[in-house]
Design a protein around this motif. Structure first.
Motif: not given
Length: 378
Positions: A55-73
């Protein structure tokens, strides 16, 4: 005197996300200001690990702050050390690319900083807020920075988004010291399982291993006296102690970075006034047992942005406080209950294995737990 509609004190993930979401909802960027005591470049060097829900990824996507360097769970394995029973939550059950992500604080603030800059949001750094005065129609902030005279800023609404660590905050309505310390480090193992996170409950507290790059981010919660022992060990002895506590699911622990320690507690409650409001860690500092601190803060930002887009008024802040009660209250109760059970060898601990086994068999119960961790109470 500089006038704004909304001044956000604290340009961390929650504060910057709020600013960007406000612009996305139509608030002019020129009417928003971010204030923070640290330069963005310094914040970008912060090595702390954070767990982001889907859900936090979806929020970051709304504002153009995704993708970032991260490891998926892709999977979360929950178990109790030395007892029968475990639960496994997988992304396939929810038809999602990931249940969540593991990243560094610096990566999040770097992405959010770029997004805020691209949207034209003013940022005052490094600047400290030294005082404030609230009137019927606005709040006046007094700002100080090295080598400059005190400046004055006035805003219709002030958002406090700078939380700090437990033990350094003013007490809120719900406060509890769990008498636990979190040991933080990056560790490597001989047999890692890609994209699988572990939450392993011990007699002194939860031990979490979050997949990050080629190793794991460790969050080991223990009594303060045990934590001091762990900090004093050399690397070989520490890795051996970690292996004995966690078990052999990932083979042997082969490497650990420098260890850091933080006291753990709950400090939450509605704070603010007619024209001020707190979000994120400034509103609720939680135990890391369910990894919900940042995610709850981003949900705070999303809801506050939705309401402030209607107008920066006391009525809007009152609506925000009312509408956040359900999600915030449930998340605080969930993490507090789990932390209390595992903080002091509670009599309920022996029942945990049976509870985990029951959750693993009952698909609806597992689905509800996963939904809460990914999206909160909606």
């Amino acid at each position: 005197m500089i006038d704004y509609d909304i001044a956000i004190c604290g340009a961390g993930p929650a504060g910057m996300a709020l600013a960007a979401l406000l612009v996305k909802r139509g608030v002019p960027a020129a009417r928003i200001v971010l204030v923070d005591a640290k330069p963005l470049e310094q914040a970008m060097q912060d090595p702390r690990t954070l767990a982001l829900s889907y859900g936090s990824r979806q929020i970051l996507e709304q504002i153009g702050a995704w993708p970032i360097h991260a490891t998926a769970i892709h999977e979360i394995h929950v178990s109790r050390r030395g007892q029968f029973g475990r639960s496994m939550i997988t992304r396939d059950e929810h038809q999602l690319p990931a249940l969540g992500y593991v990243t560094r604080y610096g990566a999040i603030v770097e992405a959010l900083g770029r997004a805020c800059s691209a949207l034209g949001i003013a940022s005052l750094r490094p600047v400290r807020v030294t005082g404030s005065d609230e009137a019927a129609d606005s709040v006046t902030l007094y700002l100080a920075s090295e080598g400059q005279e005190t400046r004055v800023l006035r805003a219709a609404v002030v958002v406090q988004a700078e939380g700090g660590l437990f033990g350094e905050q003013a007490d809120k309505a719900q406060r509890h010291d769990y008498q636990q310390t979190a040991i933080i480090a990056q560790v490597s193992t001989s047999a890692p399982v890609a994209h699988r996170a572990y939450e392993r409950f011990t007699s002194e507290g939860p031990l979490a291993l979050l997949p990050q790059d080629d190793g794991y981010s460790l969050v080991w919660c223990a009594r303060p006296s045990t934590a001091q022992e762990l900090l004093a060990l050399d690397d070989a002895a520490f890795l051996a102690r970690l292996g004995a506590t966690f078990g052999e699911r990932l083979g042997a622990f082969t490497h650990a970075t420098r260890r850091l320690a933080f006291p753990l507690g709950l400090n939450a409650g509605v704070t603010g006034s007619a024209r001020t409001v707190a979000i994120g860690n400034a509103a609720q500092t939680l135990h890391p047992v369910a990894g919900q601190g940042l995610n709850l803060g981003l949900r705070d930002a999303a809801e506050l942005a939705r309401l402030l887009a209607r107008g920066a008024t006391p009525d809007v802040l009152a609506q925000y406080a009312e509408q956040r009660q359900r999600d915030r209250g449930l998340t605080v109760r969930l993490t507090d209950t789990m932390a209390r059970i595992f903080a002091n060898e509670s009599a309920l601990q022996p029942l945990l294995g049976l509870g985990l086994a029951a959750i693993d068999v009952a698909t609806p119960a597992r689905a509800v737990l996963a939904e809460l961790m990914m999206y909160g109470r909606r």
